[in-house]
Design a protein around this motif. Structure first.
Motif, short mmCIF file in Angstrom:
data_model
loop_
_atom_site.label_atom_id
_atom_site.label_comp_id
_atom_site.label_asym_id
_atom_site.label_seq_id
_atom_site.Cartn_x
_atom_site.Cartn_y
_atom_site.Cartn_z
N PRO A 251 1.05 -4.15 -16.36
CA PRO A 251 0.62 -5.32 -15.61
C PRO A 251 1.74 -5.86 -14.70
O PRO A 251 2.92 -5.75 -15.02
N VAL A 252 1.32 -6.47 -13.61
CA VAL A 252 2.25 -6.99 -12.60
C VAL A 252 2.06 -8.51 -12.50
O VAL A 252 0.93 -8.99 -12.52
N VAL A 253 3.18 -9.23 -12.36
CA VAL A 253 3.15 -10.67 -12.10
C VAL A 253 3.80 -10.86 -10.73
O VAL A 253 4.97 -10.51 -10.55
N THR A 254 3.04 -11.38 -9.77
CA THR A 254 3.56 -11.57 -8.42
C THR A 254 4.06 -13.00 -8.22
O THR A 254 3.57 -13.93 -8.85
N TYR A 255 5.05 -13.13 -7.34
CA TYR A 255 5.45 -14.47 -6.92
C TYR A 255 5.92 -14.43 -5.48
O TYR A 255 6.28 -13.39 -4.94
N CYS A 256 5.88 -15.60 -4.86
CA CYS A 256 6.35 -15.81 -3.50
C CYS A 256 7.18 -17.09 -3.53
O CYS A 256 7.81 -17.39 -4.54
N PRO B 266 0.81 -1.23 0.00
CA PRO B 266 0.00 0.00 0.00
C PRO B 266 0.84 1.28 0.00
O PRO B 266 0.48 2.26 -0.66
N ASP B 267 1.96 1.27 0.70
CA ASP B 267 2.79 2.47 0.79
C ASP B 267 3.77 2.61 -0.37
O ASP B 267 4.04 3.73 -0.81
N ALA C 272 1.96 -14.80 -2.81
CA ALA C 272 1.77 -14.15 -4.10
C ALA C 272 0.30 -13.81 -4.32
O ALA C 272 -0.02 -12.78 -4.92
N THR C 273 -0.59 -14.65 -3.81
CA THR C 273 -2.03 -14.38 -3.91
C THR C 273 -2.39 -13.15 -3.09
O THR C 273 -3.13 -12.27 -3.55
N ARG C 274 -1.86 -13.07 -1.87
CA ARG C 274 -2.12 -11.89 -1.02
C ARG C 274 -1.56 -10.61 -1.66
O ARG C 274 -2.19 -9.57 -1.63
N ALA C 275 -0.37 -10.73 -2.24
CA ALA C 275 0.23 -9.57 -2.91
C ALA C 275 -0.60 -9.16 -4.13
O ALA C 275 -0.84 -7.97 -4.35
N ALA C 276 -1.06 -10.14 -4.90
CA ALA C 276 -1.89 -9.84 -6.06
C ALA C 276 -3.19 -9.16 -5.64
O ALA C 276 -3.64 -8.20 -6.28
N LEU C 277 -3.78 -9.62 -4.56
CA LEU C 277 -5.00 -8.99 -4.05
C LEU C 277 -4.72 -7.54 -3.65
O LEU C 277 -5.48 -6.63 -4.02
N ALA C 278 -3.64 -7.31 -2.92
CA ALA C 278 -3.31 -5.95 -2.48
C ALA C 278 -3.09 -5.03 -3.68
O ALA C 278 -3.55 -3.88 -3.69
N LEU C 279 -2.42 -5.53 -4.70
CA LEU C 279 -2.17 -4.72 -5.90
C LEU C 279 -3.46 -4.47 -6.68
O LEU C 279 -3.71 -3.36 -7.16
N ALA C 280 -4.29 -5.49 -6.81
CA ALA C 280 -5.57 -5.32 -7.51
C ALA C 280 -6.44 -4.30 -6.80
O ALA C 280 -7.11 -3.48 -7.44
N GLN C 281 -6.43 -4.32 -5.47
CA GLN C 281 -7.21 -3.35 -4.70
C GLN C 281 -6.71 -1.92 -4.90
O GLN C 281 -7.46 -0.97 -4.71
N VAL D 193 -3.07 -7.52 -12.50
CA VAL D 193 -2.11 -8.42 -11.87
C VAL D 193 -2.41 -9.88 -12.16
O VAL D 193 -3.57 -10.27 -12.31
N LYS D 194 -1.33 -10.66 -12.27
CA LYS D 194 -1.40 -12.11 -12.38
C LYS D 194 -0.48 -12.69 -11.32
O LYS D 194 0.49 -12.06 -10.91
N GLU D 195 -0.76 -13.90 -10.92
CA GLU D 195 0.08 -14.63 -9.98
C GLU D 195 0.88 -15.66 -10.77
O GLU D 195 0.33 -16.38 -11.60
N MET D 196 2.19 -15.75 -10.50
CA MET D 196 3.03 -16.73 -11.16
C MET D 196 2.93 -18.06 -10.40
O MET D 196 3.39 -18.17 -9.26
#
Length: 164
Positions: A95-100, A83-84, A108-117, A122-125
């Motif tokens: 577009p953003v591709v997240t990974y963990c 958020p910050d 990565a799912t939580r990060a994708a959710l935060a970015l989408a919000q 966003v996509k999750e790898m």
């Protein structure tokens, strides 16, 4: 269609206890899945190609995890800091591709959710850093670059691609 005893027997097994979705419902589901997920191999191929891949990769793990190994060129943005820091580090139109870590982690799912919000596409790898390393792609650590041999259970050993 003639129903055989084999057809009757298979209709009650655990695979078919819940019948498959209709072809239209399956197409909608799998099409949506591809809109939300990216494959490690596809991400690696796009990053290795000449030019701009059209997306940015975000590693949502801790600094200790990042130092242990990360995808070259990825942006380090732990989920709690999204958020910050996302508005300062990421372009809203890219577009953003997240990974963990991997399939056993939903970071990565939580990060994708935060970015989408925040309004990012966003996509999750799928497979995360684990499958990146297991498929034999180069990665960076705090000590420098590294690459491991491809795991034959996750990637073709003697082929450029899996063909899927």
């Amino acid at each position: 269609m003639v129903m055989t005893s084999r057809t009757t027997a298979t209709a009650v097994n655990s695979v078919l206890r819940v019948p498959p979705a209709s072809p239209a419902a399956a197409a909608a589901y799998f099409g949506a899945s591809l809109a939300f997920h990216a494959d490690v191999s596809d991400v690696a191929t796009a990053l290795a190609a000449d030019g701009d891949p059209g997306f940015v990769v975000v590693d949502s793990r801790s600094t200790a995890s990042w130092d242990q190994g990360h995808i070259p060129g990825a942006v380090h943005l732990p989920t709690a800091l999204i958020p910050d820091q996302a508005p300062r580090l990421l372009e809203p139109a890219v577009p953003v591709v997240t990974y963990c870590w991997g399939r056993g982690c939903n970071g990565a799912t939580r990060a994708a959710l935060a970015l989408a919000q925040l309004g990012y596409q966003v996509k999750e790898m799928l497979g995360g850093f684990e499958y990146w390393a297991r498929e034999g792609f180069a990665f960076e650590t705090w000590e420098g670059g590294e690459r491991r041999a491809a795991d034959p259970l996750t990637a073709p050993v003697d082929a450029a691609e899996c063909g899927c």
